[in-house]
Design a protein around this motif. Structure first.
Motif, mmCIF file in Angstrom:
data_model
loop_
_atom_site.group_PDB
_atom_site.id
_atom_site.type_symbol
_atom_site.label_atom_id
_atom_site.label_comp_id
_atom_site.label_asym_id
_atom_site.label_seq_id
_atom_site.Cartn_x
_atom_site.Cartn_y
_atom_site.Cartn_z
ATOM 1 N N ASN A 223 0.818 -1.208 0.000
ATOM 2 C CA ASN A 223 0.000 0.000 0.000
ATOM 3 C C ASN A 223 0.856 1.264 0.000
ATOM 4 O OD1 ASN A 223 -2.428 -1.377 -0.040
ATOM 5 N ND2 ASN A 223 -2.607 -1.464 2.171
ATOM 6 N N LEU B 117 2.258 1.718 -3.568
ATOM 7 C CA LEU B 117 1.236 2.108 -4.530
ATOM 8 C C LEU B 117 0.805 3.556 -4.323
ATOM 9 C CD1 LEU B 117 -0.982 -1.106 -4.604
ATOM 10 C CD2 LEU B 117 0.573 -0.289 -6.375
ATOM 11 N N GLU B 118 0.618 3.974 -3.079
ATOM 12 C CA GLU B 118 0.209 5.358 -2.836
ATOM 13 C C GLU B 118 1.291 6.335 -3.274
ATOM 14 O OE1 GLU B 118 -1.240 8.255 0.806
ATOM 15 O OE2 GLU B 118 -1.479 6.077 0.950
ATOM 16 N N VAL C 123 1.245 6.541 -7.094
ATOM 17 C CA VAL C 123 0.046 7.239 -7.556
ATOM 18 C C VAL C 123 0.176 8.734 -7.294
ATOM 19 C CG1 VAL C 123 -2.408 7.575 -7.081
ATOM 20 C CG2 VAL C 123 -1.513 5.282 -7.404
ATOM 21 N N PHE D 29 2.300 2.444 -15.026
ATOM 22 C CA PHE D 29 2.251 1.054 -14.585
ATOM 23 C C PHE D 29 3.598 0.365 -14.798
ATOM 24 C CE2 PHE D 29 -2.332 1.764 -14.941
ATOM 25 C CZ PHE D 29 -2.771 1.132 -13.795
ATOM 26 N N ILE E 63 5.614 1.202 -11.836
ATOM 27 C CA ILE E 63 5.177 0.407 -10.683
ATOM 28 C C ILE E 63 5.755 -0.999 -10.767
ATOM 29 C CG2 ILE E 63 3.161 -0.569 -9.517
ATOM 30 C CD1 ILE E 63 1.566 1.831 -10.483
ATOM 31 N N LEU F 73 -4.200 0.312 -5.444
ATOM 32 C CA LEU F 73 -4.198 1.398 -6.425
ATOM 33 C C LEU F 73 -5.420 2.294 -6.265
ATOM 34 C CD1 LEU F 73 -2.934 -0.308 -9.716
ATOM 35 C CD2 LEU F 73 -1.855 1.563 -8.486
#
Length: 797
Positions: free
Chosen positions: A53, A56-57, A60, A66, A69, A761
């Motif tokens: 998490n 991903l945060e 973002v 992607f 990521i 996401l």
């Protein structure tokens, strides 16, 4: 002639024996390797999910692609593999040999003349392969991956931060500026703001205030916003001369707003810089002033890959004697040995860092002890010693799961006998029936087995993380046990949907492999009717998860957070917002709006230092009054604030009226001390209603609550994922054909990883205001639910 015939027979027998041994080699290796790969996937998945998490945060928030990521995920895997490869080798040897022992295949092999040395040689192929792979990862791949992580971290820190302004929230993340916007309206290529309040806090004691009725905002560069303010004014005071007050009004003006440097981006661990050093450079630094630190890392790069060999020495004898328990006993042994090995390893490293052990002994202590224990167990097995006999006797008490499954097969035959037509039929209920009870029993047994296994693994990994802190801070084991006990409920809550997914995949996969589903369909039972008990149990679990989260989990989370702070050696926390120095007041009808700014607030004494109050017209945001006091304290008997050594300035357009005071009170300022004591609670420490009230309270004061609103909706959405996972797992299970339960576990990990990535996401996009809170929380459930429903409808019934 007879001699040549005898020689030919011997040669053929020798060739046949060699051929048989080669077949056995491939058979045993395939059994060990399959469990090793699944074990590596499970362990990596559990360790990897903790940081998912956060990663991903972060990506973002920085508008990463992607592909970016995927690169971050790939670069973080080598550090995880350093720990999981030895564990996977151990679990592969233990579970593979335990399965062979449970089916009496080990007995047959030993009866044919194969000794314990044979099993060691076969298992050593996997152990040596794991060691070589671990060395390549530790010495070559991991340092370069860590270097790439540091480079990506630097790039993210200097990249453009995607910033979405929410209305009625104070933003203190800009460079020397605080921003408050009453209303935000979207536009093409720009944003339109209504009623803007901005403070230049280059000098925190004398903020320069700018207000405007409206503003248009565009991105001027990668680190700057350009605001065009309309119908506003700028208010400036001079330090030490409050009588001097400058007001400048404007119809339109342009003002840049710089974004602060991002300082909280961490892709790796805090000491990633050491891990990124090439082995040659690391060896050179071992001779410097801080040589012990680098020497510990150098020894660690060799000790963990070597752990594959020493764990193999322990795993072979224990796996061979696990005749009754089968995979269950192998799993128990895996958890205990992994816990023991890494406790010894982390304890030795912690003692070495404190100078109580040499770097070599501290890092290699676990390997040396396990090598000695493995050698002793192999000697006991070869000589028929008492130690392994005692272990085998203990394992004989463990129930054999396969025997249980054979019993269930007998039950199923009995059920089908009862389903045969009778001359006299009795009225039966629609649900539940005998077949439902059979399916539920199989599912529930597997569900609790998976749930207990994953929770135990997570507790073991958590303990690994804390061993250094436990040793360094001299934490009693009772405190550690209390922490793990209070941590268990949150793990149960998090793992339950995954346990449902694996239990359904394994249960229906086994039923399909044994042709039991074909037999059920032959009696006229539809697949949709067959899944009713599974969906019903999943619905019960979903309701139970919500009730569990609403009544018990918040208290347990508060206790475990407090205990974790104790273990980490952190000072007692106030649980307030010390960084929040700007707050919106509680306006009553007909009163002006108020903004409070202070440099210090003593929550125990109810006292402010250097408090400024800005009053403004709510319709235009034009300042109408300013109040400043060097000290403000709460007068409890009179229920009012007492202002000491300050001044008051009434503002009408460009005209002002200044008054100073030694001590006074303002009756219209009615906010009591409790209004300013905003607890910095975590969403997991509150139930649904508490979090809802907490959000309303913070929004009134101008706090950013987007993250909390996503968490509020997530409290409703997450329990329902248990039903979604059950529906999604059934078509996957039926499509696996006659492949075993290991395939089901592999599919479950892939599906679970996909869900958590998607959930992370969407949650991260909600946290940075890219999506509405409800949509961010519910989208993963909707997407996976629609996918599961579509696949289930496509499955032949």
């Amino acid at each position: 002639m007879a001699t040549r015939c005898l020689y030919g027979v011997r040669e053929r027998a020798k060739l046949a024996t060699e051929f048989s041994v080669r077949i056995l080699n491939r058979y045993i290796l395939s059994e060990i390797l399959s469990h090793t790969l699944i074990g590596c996937a499970v362990f990596t998945f559990i360790l990897f999910m903790r940081d998912l998490n956060h990663i991903l945060e972060m990506v973002v928030r920085n508008s990463s692609t992607f592909g970016y990521i995927a690169e971050i995920f790939l670069f973080t895997l080598p550090n995880t593999f350093k720990v999981t490869i030895p564990m996977a080798v151990l679990v592969g040897i233990l579970l593979g040999l335990s399965r062979l022992a449970a089916d009496s295949e080990i007995i047959a092999m030993r009866a044919s003349g194969l000794g314990i040395g044979y099993f060691v040689r076969v298992a050593s192929v996997v152990a040596i392969g794991g060691t070589l792979l671990g060395l390549a990862n530790s010495l070559y791949v991991a340092p370069r991956a860590n270097r790439a992580i540091l480079d990506m971290q630097l790039a993210l820190e200097t990249s453009q931060a995607s910033y979405e302004i929410q209305p009625r929230v104070f933003y203190e993340d800009f460079r020397n500026a605080v921003l408050y916007v009453q209303n935000v309206r979207g536009g093409t290529g720009a944003s339109n703001w209504d009623r803007v309040f901005m403070a230049d806090v280059s000098d925190p004691a004398n903020p320069i205030i700018t207000t405007a009725a409206s503003a248009t905002v565009v991105n001027d560069s990668s680190q700057e916003l350009l605001m065009r303010l309309r119908n506003g004014s700028r208010h400036e005071t001079i330090a030490g001369q409050p009588q001097q007050y400058n007001i400048s009004s404007f119809q339109s003006t342009d003002l840049p707003l710089a974004l602060s440097q991002q300082n909280e981006i961490h892709l790796g661990r805090l000491d990633t810089a050491i891990y990124a050093l090439p082995t040659a450079a690391l060896e050179e630094r071992t001779h410097g002033s801080d040589g012990r630190r680098y020497l510990l890392e150098l020894h660690t790069r060799f000790s963990y890959p070597a752990a594959c060999l020493v764990l193999m020495l322990v795993g072979v004898p224990l796996g061979v004697v696990s005749r009754r328990g089968g995979k269950s006993s192998g799993l128990v042994f895996t958890l205990l040995l992994v816990l023991l090995y890494y406790v010894l390893s982390y304890t030795g490293i912690a003692l070495s860092r404190q100078g109580k052990l040499s770097p070599f002994l501290g890092v290699w202590m676990a390997n040396l002890l396990f090598a000695a224990a493995g050698t002793f167990l192999l000697w006991q097995m070869a000589s028929g010693g008492r130690v392994l006999s005692a272990i085998a006797a203990l394992l004989s008490r463990v129930p054999n799961p396969k025997a249980q499954m054979r019993q269930n097969g007998a039950h199923l035959s009995e059920i089908f006998d009862r389903l045969q037509p009778r001359s006299v039929r009795t009225k039966r209920g629609v649900f539940p029936r005998l077949l439902d009870s059979y399916v539920i029993r199989e599912f529930v047994w597997m569900f609790f087995l998976v749930l207990a296994s994953f929770v135990m693994l997570m507790l073991v990994f958590t303990f690994f993380e804390l061993v250094g802190d436990i040793v360094r801070n001299h934490i009693p084991l009772s405190t550690v046990g209390n922490y793990l006990f209070n941590l268990t409920p949150s793990m149960l809550y998090a793992i339950t949907p995954l346990a449902v997914l694996i239990a359904v995949l394994v249960t229906f996969g086994v039923l399909n492999r044994n042709s039991e589903i074909v037999a059920m369909k032959a009696t006229g039972i539809s697949l949709y009717r067959l899944v009713v008990p599974i969906v019903s149990i999943s619905a019960v679990l979903a309701v139970a998860l919500f009730i569990f989260d609403d009544f018990y989990l918040p208290q347990a989370n508060r206790r475990q957070e407090a205990l974790r702070s104790t273990i980490k050696g952190r000072p007692p926390q106030t649980f307030l917002h010390p960084e929040q120095k700007w707050m919106f007041g509680q306006p009553r009808p007909g009163e002006p709006g108020r903004i409070f700014y202070y440099q210090f607030f003593d929550a125990d004494a109810n006292e402010f230092a250097n408090l400024s109050i800005f009053e403004f017209d709510p319709s235009t945001f034009a300042l109408s009054r300013r109040i400043f006091a060097s000290r403000v304290y709460w007068d409890a008997p009179r229920s009012s604030w007492r202002f000491v050594n300050g001044w008051e300035r009434d503002i009408e357009g460009n005209n002002t009226h200044y008054t100073d005071f030694g001590k006074t009170t303002f009756a219209e300022i009615h906010e009591d001390p409790g209004y300013f004591k905003k607890e910095n609670l975590q969403s997991q420490e509150m139930n649904f209603s508490q979090l809802d009230r907490y959000i309303r309270d913070l929004r009134q004061s101008g706090f950013d609550t987007m993250r909390l609103r996503v968490a509020l909706w997530h409290k409703l959405a997450y329990p329902l994922i248990a039903i979604v996972m059950a529906v999604l797992a059934i078509p996957f299970a039926l499509s696996m054909g006659r492949r075993g339960s290991l395939t089901g576990i592999a599919v479950a990990i892939a599906v679970a990883l996909a869900y958590w990535v998607v959930d992370g996401l969407f949650g991260a996009m909600g946290n940075v205001n890219y999506l509405p809170a409800a949509l961010a929380a519910w989208s993963p459930d909707i997407l996976f639910g629609l996918t599961g429903g579509y696949l289930l409808l496509r499955t032949p019934t």
